[in-house]
Design a protein around this motif. Sequence first.
Motif, PDB file in Angstrom:
ATOM      1  N   LYS A 368       0.809  -1.221   0.000  1.00 25.34           N
ATOM      2  CA  LYS A 368       0.000   0.000   0.000  1.00 25.34           C
ATOM      3  C   LYS A 368       0.843   1.273   0.000  1.00 25.34           C
ATOM      4  O   LYS A 368       0.299   2.367  -0.026  1.00 25.34           O
ATOM      5  CB  LYS A 368      -0.928   0.012   1.225  1.00 25.34           C
ATOM      6  CG  LYS A 368      -1.807  -1.225   1.348  1.00 25.34           C
ATOM      7  CD  LYS A 368      -2.760  -1.353   0.177  1.00 25.34           C
ATOM      8  CE  LYS A 368      -4.087  -0.754   0.470  1.00 25.34           C
ATOM      9  NZ  LYS A 368      -5.079  -0.999  -0.597  1.00 25.34           N
ATOM     10  N   HIS A 381       3.499  -0.092   4.544  1.00 20.60           N
ATOM     11  CA  HIS A 381       2.164  -0.604   4.817  1.00 20.60           C
ATOM     12  C   HIS A 381       1.752  -1.599   3.727  1.00 20.60           C
ATOM     13  O   HIS A 381       1.948  -1.337   2.531  1.00 20.60           O
ATOM     14  CB  HIS A 381       1.149   0.548   4.847  1.00 20.60           C
ATOM     15  CG  HIS A 381       1.513   1.640   5.804  1.00 20.60           C
ATOM     16  ND1 HIS A 381       1.185   1.615   7.132  1.00 20.60           N
ATOM     17  CD2 HIS A 381       2.208   2.797   5.619  1.00 20.60           C
ATOM     18  CE1 HIS A 381       1.644   2.706   7.740  1.00 20.60           C
ATOM     19  NE2 HIS A 381       2.273   3.439   6.825  1.00 20.60           N
ATOM     20  N   TYR A 382       1.189  -2.733   4.158  1.00 24.55           N
ATOM     21  CA  TYR A 382       0.648  -3.679   3.197  1.00 24.55           C
ATOM     22  C   TYR A 382      -0.465  -4.492   3.848  1.00 24.55           C
ATOM     23  O   TYR A 382      -0.615  -4.502   5.083  1.00 24.55           O
ATOM     24  CB  TYR A 382       1.728  -4.581   2.603  1.00 24.55           C
ATOM     25  CG  TYR A 382       2.674  -5.259   3.558  1.00 24.55           C
ATOM     26  CD1 TYR A 382       2.453  -6.565   3.972  1.00 24.55           C
ATOM     27  CD2 TYR A 382       3.839  -4.616   4.003  1.00 24.55           C
ATOM     28  CE1 TYR A 382       3.349  -7.218   4.822  1.00 24.55           C
ATOM     29  CE2 TYR A 382       4.723  -5.247   4.850  1.00 24.55           C
ATOM     30  CZ  TYR A 382       4.480  -6.550   5.264  1.00 24.55           C
ATOM     31  OH  TYR A 382       5.348  -7.187   6.097  1.00 24.55           O
ATOM     32  N   THR A 383      -1.249  -5.117   3.010  1.00 26.04           N
ATOM     33  CA  THR A 383      -2.335  -5.971   3.482  1.00 26.04           C
ATOM     34  C   THR A 383      -2.085  -7.394   3.023  1.00 26.04           C
ATOM     35  O   THR A 383      -1.438  -7.637   1.994  1.00 26.04           O
ATOM     36  CB  THR A 383      -3.703  -5.500   2.967  1.00 26.04           C
ATOM     37  OG1 THR A 383      -3.702  -5.532   1.531  1.00 26.04           O
ATOM     38  CG2 THR A 383      -4.014  -4.088   3.433  1.00 26.04           C
ATOM     39  N   THR A 388      -3.813  -6.212   8.156  1.00 26.84           N
ATOM     40  CA  THR A 388      -2.943  -5.139   7.672  1.00 26.84           C
ATOM     41  C   THR A 388      -1.639  -5.179   8.470  1.00 26.84           C
ATOM     42  O   THR A 388      -1.626  -5.530   9.653  1.00 26.84           O
ATOM     43  CB  THR A 388      -3.596  -3.759   7.831  1.00 26.84           C
ATOM     44  OG1 THR A 388      -3.833  -3.498   9.219  1.00 26.84           O
ATOM     45  CG2 THR A 388      -4.925  -3.707   7.079  1.00 26.84           C
TER      46      THR A 388
END
Length: 485
Positions: A368, A381-383, A388
């Motif tokens: 993200k 940030h990543y999912t 998350t």
Amino acid sequence: MELMNRFCPRILSACFVLILFMAPVANGQDMIEHPLTDLDGFQAPADNWRIVGAIEADRHGVADIQTTDGDGILLNMPSDGARENLFTMWEHGDIELSFEFMMPKGSNSGVYLQGRYEIQLFDSWGVPNPTYSDAGGIYQRWDPARNEGERGYQGHPPSMNVSRAPGLWQDFYILFQAPRFDAEGRKVSNAKMVKVAQNGVVIHENVELTGPTRAAGFSDEQALAPIMIQGDHGPVALRNIRYNLHLPAAAEDEKPPRFVPAIHVEPTSEAEVIRGFVNHDGAKKTRTISVGDPDGVHYVMDSAQGAVLYAWKGRFIETTDMWHSRGTQQLAVPRGSVLTFSGRPAVARLESDSIVWPDSMGADYVFKGYDLDADSRPSFHYTMSDVTITDRLLPGDNGRQLEREIVVSGDDSGSSEIWVLVAAATTISEGDDGVFRMEGNTYYLELLDSGGGEAIIRALDEGEELLVPVSLSDGSATVRYALIW
């Protein structure tokens, strides 16, 4: 909060200089190994010298060393009754030499080429501006007949401090050219440190030595003489001593040198963030983010996997092949002493602790972007499906370590458990202090917060992994650890 998911055209502090692209740091082929099964290869060793099989040197305790019986390691433990230097039985002129060393906190030793020209061994961990007396320095000469304040002269500091923490193995690679003499024995050319590399980084090149350095074993100069290892200062261990009694020939496939304007990026008052390509494990990683910190500890994040590829200290990065005429490889290259990591994802769901850790993120992984704090240090940030992840790395202990914080948030109702891969290494062992020794004491790893889970070390076909399970019963969990080297 605006996330950056594309190149941010900030003004970078690039240093344009003229450099010569050199051959690899080490040749090291077909070198002779000095046996360390006993002390027979040394001249009349005193009682401060012995052979051991394993060693632990405390990074907190001065002169604190624990040993295990066996062979393969040369150890100096000076005492009031025995603190003599050690000389090899064999002599050398020109030499290609490599060895590894370890010492406890505050220790001091040195290796003297021909018993006369010292490469300093010292606990220089975290020293911001090294001098000739720090690890890798070429020690000064000394003339008591000179005026006060001028008696020490011609010392050469390392070009940068790449020393690791006490209790960790470090390595040197040295190309030394002996002085030359005519038929009447008159010196016609000085000795020279052709190249000295510490922990994979060249710290000296073509340094002429006009005479023996201070505390040498001999005051004259000769064409042939033994190696001397200093034994009268502090504890030190050496292993894997290898040498050739000549300088290596240039490789046949070596490309001719070429001059190009080198582009070096260094952080000053805030962190530098550079997106580009980086080589890792023989493959070009095309979605990497290199982060350089003014505290002198840097890393590369692979945004395609949520994985840290490298961490290093010293100078930040060279971007010549990225930015000079859009070079063929377009690669960014770290400039310090590098720790290399597995490149596998940091977070995954596993049905059990026996399931193989994935080599790459699944289709449910979405990067993200990242945001920058007031010092331009990024948080990534990543999912991953229903969770998350925020991933943040910061320097700690005045730049002596790199601390990583992984925050996992979301639903804990999935059929599989969420795990964090803290590390993958050839060997992982936990010390009595609770700190993990990685890759045979190449670096330390301290687990600062396990997120409520109990860390496990599991064996693989090749190597080991340090894993932590995380519970999201409270909606989030944090895993924090420090890389110390």
